[in-house]
Every structure is written in structure tokens, then in C-alpha cells.
Design an enzyme around this catalytic site. Structure first.
Site, PDB file in Angstrom:
ATOM      1  CG  HIS A 157      -2.029  -1.021   1.061  1.00 24.55           C
ATOM      2  ND1 HIS A 157      -3.288  -0.719   0.618  1.00 24.55           N
ATOM      3  CD2 HIS A 157      -2.021  -2.360   1.259  1.00 24.55           C
ATOM      4  CE1 HIS A 157      -4.022  -1.812   0.559  1.00 24.55           C
ATOM      5  NE2 HIS A 157      -3.278  -2.835   0.952  1.00 24.55           N
ATOM      6  CG  ASP A 365       0.126   9.237   0.449  1.00 27.01           C
ATOM      7  OD1 ASP A 365       0.084   8.082   0.917  1.00 27.01           O
ATOM      8  OD2 ASP A 365      -0.581  10.175   0.862  1.00 27.01           O
TER       9      ASP A 365
END
Ligand code: ADQ
Length: 473
Positions: A157, A365
């Protein structure tokens, strides 16, 4: 679809109304598990004196969870240590913050083995096992060592770091080799996948085929790009809920005709909050006519408070927001409203909808779901503008946002000026294109894409409408 066993570090069963602090992974997996009727296995978040491996089963809002407690030493070395003080900073390119301690690495291996010991008896031969995130990279290898022959996938992730940075991890080779226990590994973007393949070629001399198959030491895996989405329909519905509508009205009343810019992030150094405040300060410095007319609402619930770098960033943000407010505030206007708490999802949807600008500027991110939620919450007739960092995985799918370099205060300030003055037709045009992508590549699409791949199919077989984004490497 075969029974799905999803494994992640933390298991947060949904409350039905949405949980204030439920992270992106938790929100997405709850939706995914409801559809697949699967089991979600992981750490309960609780501490026990001595590890017993006893599993607690629960069913909430259609999701079955199976959790175990961990010992204090496990939590310190595996979670606060290797996961949050070694891998998280390193994988977000913050080698300056990464700590390398053998005790952390030992705890990481021990807890992954404990997960495998406890999980193995639950796995039946037809199950598909899906392991999530950096806490559990070696779990696949541990399960194989215990005889698990199931189809297994791993999804990362967070970003995969460039090879030169990864080399600073003392056990980098072992960590990457352990990934070859899986049949499929998934990344949010082509960039993260390319960094992995670069390492595999250069350090392992692995063979990489056209279709993304990577062969190494007699094993082969498929490495794919499969970007996570949000539960867009659920989020659109949340926007119409009573709590959302009330929150939107409250915010609009409290804004008193001023334009609201919103930021919503876990309080984490990867989210670029200091840089965001500095960008906003630059905007105020060069746009005196905008004083009194705008304000920034930054919602940032603290996370990982046990880790020193998180205490430091919190202190520095307190100081920075205080300084900017001290410099620019007047009796009737505060330029930054800085709030250290989480909001239930319905209320959050109302806050997003009341904001003319969504300011999402992480320094790095994996994806960033806030950007997608902001778009899903907008009024189609009068949507706000998304300002998005180039360095969020979401930027690969959201090119109609105003893309900025979050390190450049000038860039952020310029984007704020453009966003606040953007004509309605342009806002609608950009929003429609973004919304179309958010709805098309939603969490269900992501789930189908990844599970189909674990089962040996192609992302395209899952009905991926955009072969570019869902394509195997
Ligand atoms: P996170 O780092 O947690 O997730 P993100 O993708 O932005 O980051 O998800 C945050 C989630 O938490 C969103 O659903 C958001 O609504 C919620 N949230 C954040 N602040 C909140 C607040 N104040 N109140 C209520 N809710 C709040 C990791 C990776 C990301 C990746 C996801 C999913 O770091 O890059 O997108 O996993 O893969």
C-alpha cells in the site's frame, strides 16, 4: 470466487457508521470483504503478557474477523520498531529517519512466524490468501515453509523505494527474496513497480518477462500495477446523509462567506503538512487581497505517538500554525484552523463538500485516498478544485487535478491562487473527468483486479475498463 483470506497488520471491523480513525486500508478492505464473504486475519491491537496464539473470531457488519494479541516485545520491535521506524520511513524515501536495529529485524521475523503459525490451521486448500502491506512481507514465505500451497498474493500500500535507497536496509536482499513466495505482488503505480523490477534485475539478476512475470531461484511471480480506489457509491451516499448535510451547513455557516481550503491527513511526516503550511503562508504573503476571504482547515489526527519522529512533527506543526496565525490573524479571522482529531466519515464527507479547494500535498504517498474522497464528495453543479502532489500515487490517475510539487512553497501558493479563482465551467470540466475515474476504478474494481490476478487471471478479466492503469507490467 474462492474464499478469501485477507491478512493485514491491524484488523478494524467496520462499525457500520464508519469509524473516525479508520485508515485507508481498513476502509477499503471492509468493503472488499463484504463482497467476498471472506475472513480478515491480523493483530487485535491488544497486548498480552505471553503470546498464546489464541484466535478471537468476530462478525461485524458482514465482515468476519480473526485476531490475535501480541506481546509487548512484539509490539515494540515489530510494530513500533521495524514497521514504523525502519520500513515506513525508508519506503517513503526518508532514509534520514530510518532506524536500523537488529532487535527490530528479529521482532519482525518473529511476529511474521507467529502470524504464520496461527493462520496455517485456518487455511483450507481452495482458499486464496491475500497479504497486505509492509508489516507482513515475509509472511508468504513463512506460510510456504509450513506447507501452505495456496494461491497467494501480496499488495503493497505504500511506495516501493528506489533501489539505491533500499540498499541501505541491512537485510534488503532477504526481504525482497521472501516476496518470491507469492504468486502475485501488486503496487499502486508504475513507478513503484519499476523500482521493484529495477532491484530484482540489478541485485537478484532476476529475469523479467514482458507480461510482468519475474523469475528468480526457481520461483516465479507476477508483478502488477493495480491502483486502489474508494467505495465511491458509498461515499456519494455518505455525502447525502443527514450528518453530512448538517456538517456541510455548519461549515458554511462558520465560514461566513469565506472560501474554505481543506486538508485531511493522518499526522505523518510523509503527508507534507509542514510544507503545506509553508505553501499557504507564501500564498498569504503574496495575496494580501485574499486575507479575510479564505481559510485553511487542516484536520490531522495524531498517529504513532510512541515514535519520536511523530512527536517531533506534531510539535513543529503546532509551532508553525501558531506562527502563521500569529502573523496574519485578526480579531475576526484566523487563517489556519488546525484540528488534531478524526471525524466520522459522514461528517468528513460534509466537510469535503463545503471546501472550495482540497489540498492534498504528500511528499510521498503510495496512493492517497483523501484525494479520491474529496472528488466523490463534490456538488456536481459547483465542485471544488483538487490540488494534488505529483508524488502521491493518485497523481498517476488524476491528471485533471492541479498537480504541484509539494516541496515548492511557490508552486503550492500559485496553485491556490489558480484554484480559488477558477471559473465554474473549468471546475466542472476537471471534476467530471476526475469523478469518472474515481467511480470507474473504485475499490471493487481494485479488489476484482487483484483477486483475479492471484487466481491466475488478468486484471482485464476482472472488467478493468482502462487497460493502461490496470495492466500487468
Ligand atoms: P494512509 O496513509 O492511512 O493509507 P490515505 O490513503 O490518505 O492514507 O487514507 C486515509 C484514510 O483515512 C482516508 O479514508 C481518510 O478519509 C481517513 N482519514 C484521514 N484523516 C482522517 C480524519 N481526520 N478523520 C477521519 N478520517 C480520516 C495507506 C497508504 C496510502 C494508501 C492507503 C490505501 O499510506 O498511500 O492510499 O494505505 O492503500
Amino acid at each position: 470466487m474462492n474464499r478469501l483470506i485477507v491478512v493485514s497488520n491491524r484488523v478494524q471491523p467496520p462499525s457500520g457508521q464508519g469509524t473516525a480513525n479508520q485508515g485507508g486500508l481498513a476502509v477499503a478492505l471492509s468493503a472488499a470483504l463484504r463482497e467476498s464473504n471472506g475472513v480478515w486475519f491480523g493483530w487485535s491491537g491488544e497486548e498480552t503478557e505471553t503470546f498464546t496464539g489464541q484466535i478471537q473470531f468476530q462478525k461485524a457488519a458482514g465482515v468476519t474477523t480473526a485476531t490475535i494479541d501480541l506481546e509487548n516485545q512484539d509490539i515494540e520491535e515489530y510494530y513500533n520498531g521495524y514497521a514504523n521506524r525502519t520500513l515506513w520511513p525508508l519506503f517513503h524515501y526518508r532514509i534520514d529517519l530510518a532506524e536500523f536495529q537488529r532487535g527490530f529485524a528479529g521482532g519482525y521475523e518473529r511476529v511474521n512466524a507467529r502470524f504464520a503459525d496461527t493462520l496455517t490451521p485456518l487455511v483450507t486448500p481452495e482458499d486464496v490468501v491475500w497479504v497486505n502491506d509492509y508489516h507482513l512481507i515475509p509472511l508468504g514465505r513463512e506460510l510456504r515453509n509450513r506447507g501452505c500451497a495456496n494461491r497467494m498474493g501480496f499488495f503493497l500500500h505504500i511506495p516501493w523505494p528506489p533501489m539505491r535507497l533500499l540498499l541501505s536496509l541491512p537485510s534488503h536482499r532477504e526481504l525482497v527474496e521472501s516476496l518470491f513466495a507469492y504468486d502475485v505482488i501488486g503496487f499502486h503505480t508504475r513507478d513503484w513497480l519499476d523500482s521493484f523490477l529495477h532491484y530484482a534485475r540489478e541485485q537478484l539478476e532476476a529475469e523479467v518477462a514482458e507480461d510482468g512475470t519475474v523469475r528468480y531461484a526457481g520461483r516465479s511471480l507476477r508483478a502488477i500495477v493495480c491502483p486502489i480506489g474508494i467505495d465511491s457509491q458509498e461515499f456519494i451516499a455518505a455525502t447525502q446523509s443527514e450528518a453530512a448535510v448538517r456538517m456541510q451547513e455548519t461549515m458554511e455557516r462558520s465560514a461566513g462567506g469565506r472560501q474554505m481550503i481543506v486538508g485531511v491527513d493522518r499526522l505523518d511526516y510523509s503527508k507534507g503538512l509542514q510544507e503545506r503550511f509553508l505553501g499557504y503562508e507564501r500564498f498569504l504573503a503574496s495575496n494580501a487581497d485574499q486575507h479575510q476571504k479564505v481559510f485553511l482547515l487542516q484536520i490531522a489526527p495524531p498517529s504513532r505517538g510512541e515514535v519520536q519522529s511523530y512527536q517531533e512533527i506534531r510539535a513543529s506543526l503546532d509551532a508553525l500554525s501558531g506562527r502563521i496565525n500569529g502573523e496574519y490573524a485578526s480579531a475576526e479571522w484566523v487563517p489556519i484552523r488546525y484540528v488534531n482529531k478524526g471525524y466520522p466519515r459522514d461528517q468528513l464527507a460534509g466537510i469535503y463538500r463545503a471546501a472550495k479547494v482540497g489540498l492534498v500535498t504528500p511528499l510521498r504517498d503510495g496512493m492517497n485516498l483523501v484525494a479520491k474522497e474529496y472528488i466523490a464528495a463534490q456538488d456536481p453543479e459547483d465542485p471544488g478544485v483538487l490540488i494534488l502532489s505529483h508524488f502521491a500515487g493518485a497523481a498517476a490517475q488524476m491528471s485533471e487535478a492541479l498537480l504541484v510539487n509539494p516541496y515548492s512553497a511557490e508552486d503550492v501558493a500559485d496553485a491556490l491562487s489558480v484554484a480559488l479563482a477558477m471559473p465554474r465551467e473549468e471546475r466542472i470540466r476537471r471534476w467530471r473527468a476526475l469523478m469518472e475515474g474515481v467511480c470507474r476504478e473504485d475499490v471493487m474494481w481494485w479488489l476484482r483486479c487483484f483477486v483475479t490476478s492471484i487466481e491466475g487471471g488478468e486484471c482485464g478479466d476482472a472488467g478493468a475498463p482502462d487497460q493502461e492503469l490496470g495492466a500487468a507490467a
